[in-house]
Scaffold this active site. Structure first.
Site, PDB file in Angstrom:
ATOM      1  N   ALA A 103      52.547 -31.498 -18.375  1.00  0.00           N
ATOM      2  CA  ALA A 103      53.148 -30.511 -18.920  1.00  0.00           C
ATOM      3  C   ALA A 103      52.491 -29.446 -19.769  1.00  0.00           C
ATOM      4  O   ALA A 103      53.492 -28.574 -20.605  1.00  0.00           O
ATOM      5  CB  ALA A 103      54.251 -31.425 -18.907  1.00  0.00           C
ATOM      6  N   LYS A 104      52.000 -29.465 -19.972  1.00  0.00           N
ATOM      7  CA  LYS A 104      51.287 -28.793 -20.861  1.00  0.00           C
ATOM      8  C   LYS A 104      51.206 -27.402 -20.384  1.00  0.00           C
ATOM      9  O   LYS A 104      51.111 -25.528 -20.539  1.00  0.00           O
ATOM     10  CB  LYS A 104      49.498 -28.644 -21.285  1.00  0.00           C
ATOM     11  CG  LYS A 104      49.230 -29.649 -21.678  1.00  0.00           C
ATOM     12  CD  LYS A 104      48.264 -29.910 -22.740  1.00  0.00           C
ATOM     13  CE  LYS A 104      48.075 -31.154 -23.157  1.00  0.00           C
ATOM     14  NZ  LYS A 104      47.049 -31.603 -23.433  1.00  0.00           N
ATOM     15  N   ALA A 105      51.769 -27.043 -18.997  1.00  0.00           N
ATOM     16  CA  ALA A 105      51.406 -25.556 -17.613  1.00  0.00           C
ATOM     17  C   ALA A 105      52.408 -25.520 -17.363  1.00  0.00           C
ATOM     18  O   ALA A 105      52.493 -27.445 -16.454  1.00  0.00           O
ATOM     19  CB  ALA A 105      49.641 -25.236 -17.154  1.00  0.00           C
ATOM     20  N   LEU A 131      53.538 -23.513 -20.084  1.00  0.00           N
ATOM     21  CA  LEU A 131      53.093 -22.278 -19.917  1.00  0.00           C
ATOM     22  C   LEU A 131      53.724 -21.848 -19.145  1.00  0.00           C
ATOM     23  O   LEU A 131      53.405 -22.731 -17.979  1.00  0.00           O
ATOM     24  CB  LEU A 131      51.443 -22.321 -20.422  1.00  0.00           C
ATOM     25  CG  LEU A 131      50.880 -22.064 -21.746  1.00  0.00           C
ATOM     26  CD1 LEU A 131      49.647 -22.571 -21.232  1.00  0.00           C
ATOM     27  CD2 LEU A 131      51.425 -21.441 -22.785  1.00  0.00           C
ATOM     28  N   ALA A 133      45.681 -28.343 -16.738  1.00  0.00           N
ATOM     29  CA  ALA A 133      47.072 -28.784 -17.821  1.00  0.00           C
ATOM     30  C   ALA A 133      48.685 -29.053 -17.068  1.00  0.00           C
ATOM     31  O   ALA A 133      49.240 -29.321 -17.978  1.00  0.00           O
ATOM     32  CB  ALA A 133      46.871 -27.656 -18.281  1.00  0.00           C
TER      33      ALA A 133
END
Length: 307
Positions: free
Chosen positions: A274-276, A246, A270
């Protein structure tokens, strides 16, 4: 930078109070202000697709009209919801209600056919109406479609719901997709299973990922409004791993980080998955969604209206 003391004045607007929080900049006030700033930026950024995840009893807790307004105003582009919030939205769409708990003993509530969510009551009669109406809708949909993804099913349901205050209906009318990865873990999921026992009707959960991944890849930037934690939060975060995470997000949750639960994890965590994205704008607020989100959204509307 010094901490500014918060001032409260007669007749001050919500945006004025949030601005005072921003000038203070610390503790809960600072986090709420940062969440409001990020929310405003996400809504104003025409290149950003805004995802919203709905976890916890948000519809029973009075958030229905706010979510519906965000859809109709174009302030959110995609929703990830629990099956329970969809169910409770449809309970109201079919004429049911949610009631304040009056303090009766739970065994007494059981005898009266009333279910309790914290200090919210729901009557079994309302669920009976829900069961009758949702089966009618399944009947209509299954005449023409035998296999659908969850998102496609919710779109078709929304088109058949007449209540304009329903977020499921408003999403369908505004072409805002709703994903519900845990749909089966709810009353609507139970009714779907019962219906499928004697109907040739299949809901394919995997098929949603094709559509969702296309949305993520085609977006210039993705922001997220994470209300509550659990599956809906993770599905929103994980769907963006495929593109590096994100670009911006806020979360409001009552969960704590010490036990390692996803719901209590600060959004900074996160980045490690690598989710953010590294460098993304993030704000985590520990508190009740039904208190904090209406405040920051109302303030964001003031800012958007004055731009």
């Amino acid at each position: 930078m010094r901490v500014s003391q918060i001032n409260v004045d007669k007749d001050m607007k919500i945006i004025d109070l949030i601005n005072q929080f921003d000038q203070s900049g610390v503790l809960g006030a600072g986090r709420v202000a940062r969440a409001c700033n990020i929310l405003t930026d996400m809504i104003n950024d025409e290149e950003m697709r805004v995802f919203m995840s709905l976890g916890g009893p948000l519809i029973p807790g009075g958030m229905r009209n706010i979510i519906t307004r965000m859809i109709s105003e174009g302030h959110v582009d995609l929703i990830v919801s629990s099956g329970a919030n969809i169910t409770h939205d449809l309970v109201e769409a079919f004429g049911g209600s949610h009631y304040r708990h009056e303090g009766k003993d739970d065994e007494e509530l059981n005898q009266e056919g009333i279910g309790r969510i914290a200090d919210i009551n729901v009557g079994s009669d309302d669920f009976t109406i829900f069961e009758t109406e949702i089966i009618k809708i399944f009947e209509k949909i299954s005449k023409d479609k035998k296999t659908l993804s969850i998102q496609e099913l919710l779109y078709e349901i929304g088109l058949l719901v007449e209540d304009e205050n329903s977020f499921v209906a408003q999403a369908a009318r505004n072409n805002i997709p709703i994903f519900a990865p845990g749909l089966i873990d709810s009353m609507i999921g139970l009714q779907l299973w019962i219906f499928s026992q004697d109907h040739d009707f299949v809901v394919d959960a995997v098929a949603d990922m094709h559509y969702l991944s296309d949305i993520v890849f085609e977006a210039e930037k993705v922001g997220a409004i994470l209300l509550g934690g659990g599956l809906t939060k993770h599905y929103t975060l994980a769907s963006n791993v495929i593109k590096g995470g994100l670009d911006a997000a806020i979360q409001i949750t009552m969960d704590r980080p010490e036990a390692g639960s996803l719901g209590g994890a600060p959004l900074e965590e996160a980045k490690s998955w690598a989710k953010a994205r590294c460098g993304s704008s993030l704000a985590s607020v520990v508190g009740d969604v039904t208190v904090i989100f209406p405040l920051i959204y109302a303030a964001a509307l003031d800012r958007i209206g004055s731009d």
